[in-house]
Design a protein around this motif. Structure first.
Motif, PDB file in Angstrom:
ATOM      1  N   ASP A 188       0.836  -1.207   0.000  1.00 36.51           N
ATOM      2  CA  ASP A 188       0.000   0.000   0.000  1.00 36.51           C
ATOM      3  C   ASP A 188       0.871   1.259   0.000  1.00 36.51           C
ATOM      4  O   ASP A 188       0.553   2.239  -0.685  1.00 36.51           O
ATOM      5  CB  ASP A 188      -0.918   0.012   1.220  1.00 36.51           C
ATOM      6  CG  ASP A 188      -2.020  -1.038   1.134  1.00 36.51           C
ATOM      7  OD1 ASP A 188      -2.265  -1.537   0.026  1.00 36.51           O
ATOM      8  OD2 ASP A 188      -2.625  -1.357   2.182  1.00 36.51           O
ATOM      9  N   ALA A 189       1.962   1.232   0.779  1.00 39.98           N
ATOM     10  CA  ALA A 189       2.860   2.390   0.828  1.00 39.98           C
ATOM     11  C   ALA A 189       3.503   2.630  -0.535  1.00 39.98           C
ATOM     12  O   ALA A 189       3.621   3.776  -0.989  1.00 39.98           O
ATOM     13  CB  ALA A 189       3.936   2.185   1.895  1.00 39.98           C
ATOM     14  N   LYS A 190       3.899   1.549  -1.200  1.00 32.17           N
ATOM     15  CA  LYS A 190       4.518   1.700  -2.521  1.00 32.17           C
ATOM     16  C   LYS A 190       3.513   2.220  -3.556  1.00 32.17           C
ATOM     17  O   LYS A 190       3.857   3.057  -4.397  1.00 32.17           O
ATOM     18  CB  LYS A 190       5.127   0.361  -2.962  1.00 32.17           C
ATOM     19  CG  LYS A 190       6.415   0.013  -2.217  1.00 32.17           C
ATOM     20  CD  LYS A 190       7.087  -1.213  -2.762  1.00 32.17           C
ATOM     21  CE  LYS A 190       6.412  -2.471  -2.305  1.00 32.17           C
ATOM     22  NZ  LYS A 190       7.204  -3.684  -2.610  1.00 32.17           N
ATOM     23  N   LEU A 191       2.275   1.758  -3.485  1.00 33.83           N
ATOM     24  CA  LEU A 191       1.263   2.218  -4.436  1.00 33.83           C
ATOM     25  C   LEU A 191       0.919   3.686  -4.197  1.00 33.83           C
ATOM     26  O   LEU A 191       0.838   4.476  -5.152  1.00 33.83           O
ATOM     27  CB  LEU A 191       0.009   1.349  -4.319  1.00 33.83           C
ATOM     28  CG  LEU A 191       0.140  -0.103  -4.812  1.00 33.83           C
ATOM     29  CD1 LEU A 191      -1.134  -0.881  -4.527  1.00 33.83           C
ATOM     30  CD2 LEU A 191       0.472  -0.147  -6.297  1.00 33.83           C
ATOM     31  N   LEU A 192       0.736   4.055  -2.932  1.00 37.13           N
ATOM     32  CA  LEU A 192       0.423   5.450  -2.623  1.00 37.13           C
ATOM     33  C   LEU A 192       1.602   6.358  -2.963  1.00 37.13           C
ATOM     34  O   LEU A 192       1.426   7.466  -3.479  1.00 37.13           O
ATOM     35  CB  LEU A 192       0.052   5.584  -1.140  1.00 37.13           C
ATOM     36  CG  LEU A 192      -1.315   5.031  -0.739  1.00 37.13           C
ATOM     37  CD1 LEU A 192      -1.464   5.036   0.782  1.00 37.13           C
ATOM     38  CD2 LEU A 192      -2.436   5.836  -1.384  1.00 37.13           C
ATOM     39  N   GLY A 193       2.820   5.870  -2.668  1.00 39.58           N
ATOM     40  CA  GLY A 193       4.008   6.649  -2.993  1.00 39.58           C
ATOM     41  C   GLY A 193       4.165   6.834  -4.493  1.00 39.58           C
ATOM     42  O   GLY A 193       4.495   7.930  -4.967  1.00 39.58           O
ATOM     43  N   ALA A 194       3.915   5.761  -5.252  1.00 40.30           N
ATOM     44  CA  ALA A 194       4.001   5.854  -6.710  1.00 40.30           C
ATOM     45  C   ALA A 194       2.961   6.830  -7.254  1.00 40.30           C
ATOM     46  O   ALA A 194       3.236   7.595  -8.191  1.00 40.30           O
ATOM     47  CB  ALA A 194       3.816   4.470  -7.327  1.00 40.30           C
ATOM     48  N   ALA A 195       1.775   6.823  -6.647  1.00 37.43           N
ATOM     49  CA  ALA A 195       0.737   7.768  -7.075  1.00 37.43           C
ATOM     50  C   ALA A 195       1.171   9.204  -6.804  1.00 37.43           C
ATOM     51  O   ALA A 195       0.945  10.106  -7.622  1.00 37.43           O
ATOM     52  CB  ALA A 195      -0.574   7.465  -6.346  1.00 37.43           C
ATOM     53  N   TRP A 196       1.820   9.423  -5.651  1.00 39.35           N
ATOM     54  CA  TRP A 196       2.319  10.763  -5.321  1.00 39.35           C
ATOM     55  C   TRP A 196       3.354  11.223  -6.347  1.00 39.35           C
ATOM     56  O   TRP A 196       3.331  12.366  -6.806  1.00 39.35           O
ATOM     57  CB  TRP A 196       2.908  10.754  -3.923  1.00 39.35           C
ATOM     58  CG  TRP A 196       3.600  12.026  -3.539  1.00 39.35           C
ATOM     59  CD1 TRP A 196       4.936  12.287  -3.617  1.00 39.35           C
ATOM     60  CD2 TRP A 196       2.991  13.222  -3.026  1.00 39.35           C
ATOM     61  NE1 TRP A 196       5.215  13.554  -3.185  1.00 39.35           N
ATOM     62  CE2 TRP A 196       4.036  14.153  -2.821  1.00 39.35           C
ATOM     63  CE3 TRP A 196       1.689  13.591  -2.723  1.00 39.35           C
ATOM     64  CZ2 TRP A 196       3.795  15.435  -2.330  1.00 39.35           C
ATOM     65  CZ3 TRP A 196       1.455  14.857  -2.228  1.00 39.35           C
ATOM     66  CH2 TRP A 196       2.499  15.761  -2.049  1.00 39.35           C
ATOM     67  N   VAL A 197       4.281  10.334  -6.692  1.00 36.68           N
ATOM     68  CA  VAL A 197       5.302  10.670  -7.691  1.00 36.68           C
ATOM     69  C   VAL A 197       4.642  10.962  -9.033  1.00 36.68           C
ATOM     70  O   VAL A 197       5.033  11.902  -9.749  1.00 36.68           O
ATOM     71  CB  VAL A 197       6.334   9.528  -7.828  1.00 36.68           C
ATOM     72  CG1 VAL A 197       7.280   9.787  -8.999  1.00 36.68           C
ATOM     73  CG2 VAL A 197       7.137   9.382  -6.534  1.00 36.68           C
TER      74      VAL A 197
END
Length: 454
Positions: free
Chosen positions: A417-426
């Motif tokens: 979830d952290a990687k998906l949310l982080g990727a969305a932020w980027v």
């Protein structure tokens, strides 16, 4: 012929008065001697104990990265920022991605601090609900930043001294409890490092990906380059020594906590965020519980206020250089000289985050951005010293390669979830970048250093 030198016309500059010991003290103050205590329960649950091992794994990653930070501070002694290193050595767009990821860290830090403070305050006055505490702490963070209230370096040093004393008091109580009550025997002394009943490599590295939060802030040492004696030597040494010192101290703190409260006795869900103060209650009773709870509450309040202020300055710097809409982000209040729009926006984001995120999710998402910066700095150090610089350094390729590999591996072990949310932020950042860039060449969009955005 008058040879008198007119000192009044000499350009002003920062004095190089800081010695190595001053830098190390500064680094420890930034990171705080109580650094692993706030995340103790989250890491323990994620790694099924083994908090000591996760702290040490994270320390290895940070030591290699600290070397890269120190070496890059030689090349860019006045900038001291990951996005400058990456933007100059790799590509401006890569630097922007690093900077945008760091902005996420700045925005998440006050959120997780507000979450922790609210849980800690409930330990003191449980009759007041979490929601009320969350609103109160966000209002305090935002109100103080609107007034421009910042703690001085002397106050920060005193706070660090107070925290160090509390850590020593805890260690004394913990040793007494372990010797007289817990009385571990034989292999029980090694269970905090390795417990065959709960060990799983994937969980261990997932825990390490959170435990890195212990060291967040060490890179701030590089911003002192213009005030240090022999910065080419001392920035590198101070960064490495600070990471090592914090790692050893943190390992001792969590080792004693695990002996006093073995990982096979899980923390109830309501205690996870403030698990370390629950350990203090066990080893030292109400006195130590209240003392440590109050100490960590003050520490997290200070971190939250400072992080929100740093985020507001970073947004202002981006607005001032048109990386964000200047009419909103790039303006200062005429009376206070504070970027009021940014502070108010961040206050709203912090308040929403305290209800939408858990402490664990916030910490993992924060480390998503931090690891992007660490990976970028190691890559920049590798490119510069291996392929571009004429300066010969020891292990020019091996050290940053090790840092790159370890940081990438730990980053991959972040929660999905952290990687998906982080990727969305980027992704949002990249979209904004190209919209703001317009027809300008790629290198024309700069990222302003928040430390220089006064």
């Amino acid at each position: 012929m008058d040879t008198t030198v007119d000192r009044s016309v000499e350009p002003l500059g920062l004095r190089r008065t800081l010695k190595l010991r001053h830098l190390i003290l500064y680094g420890i103050i930034i990171i705080q001697p109580t650094a692993p205590m706030s995340i103790y329960g989250v890491v323990s649950n994620a790694a099924r104990g083994h908090v000591v091992t996760t702290i040490l794994i994270a320390m290895v990653a940070m030591l290699f990265t600290a070397v890269s930070y120190g070496r890059m501070a030689r090349v860019y002694p006045s900038a001291g920022s990951a996005y400058t290193y990456v933007g100059k050595e790799i590509h401006p767009l890569a630097g922007y991605v690093v900077g945008w990821s760091m902005l996420m860290d700045y925005m998440l830090n006050p959120i997780i601090c507000a979450i922790w403070c609210s849980a800690a305050a409930q330990n003191i006055i449980p009759q007041i609900p979490y929601a009320a505490w969350a609103v109160a702490f966000v209002l305090v963070f935002t109100g103080l930043n609107l007034r421009g209230v910042q703690t001085s370096s002397r106050v920060n040093a005193l706070l660090a001294l107070g925290m160090s004393i509390v850590v020593v008091v805890f260690i004394a109580y913990a040793i007494r409890y372990i010797a007289l009550v817990a009385r571990p025997v034989g292999g029980q002394w090694l269970l905090p490092f390795y417990d065959p009943a709960t060990f799983a490599p994937g969980l261990l590295f997932h825990g390490a990906s959170i435990a890195v939060l212990t060291y967040i802030g060490f890179d701030g040492i590089s911003t002192m380059s213009e005030e240090v004696e022999n910065p080419r030597r001392n920035i590198l040494l101070a960064t490495v020594i600070t990471c090592f010192a914090i790692g050893v101290l943190s390992a001792i703190e969590v080792y004693l906590a695990q002996l006093a409260w073995p990982a096979r006795i899980p923390f109830p869900a309501s205690m996870v965020d403030t698990a370390y103060v629950q350990v203090a209650l066990r080893v030292g009773g109400k006195f130590l519980f209240q003392l440590l709870n109050a100490t960590l509450l003050i520490a997290n309040m200070g971190s939250g206020i400072a992080a929100q202020f740093g985020a507001a300055r970073l947004l202002y710097g981006m607005g001032r250089t048109d990386a964000l809409p200047k009419r909103f982000f790039g303006v200062l209040n005429e009376k206070t000289r504070i970027p009021r729009n940014n502070v108010l926006l961040l206050g709203a984001v912090t308040l929403a985050g305290t209800f939408l995120l858990t402490f664990e999710k916030g910490a993992e998402l924060l480390n998503f951005g931090a690891f992007i910066a660490f990976i970028g700095v190691n890559a920049a150090a590798l490119i510069h010293y291996k392929f571009r610089s004429q300066e010969k350094v020891v292990f020019a390729a091996l050290s940053p390669l090790c840092g790159l590999a370890v940081c990438t591996f730990i980053w991959l072990n972040l929660n999905l979830d952290a990687k998906l949310l982080g990727a969305a932020w980027v992704g949002v950042g990249l979209l904004l970048y190209f919209v703001m860039k317009g027809n300008k060449p790629l290198a024309a969009v700069e990222w302003s250093d928040p430390t220089n955005s006064a």
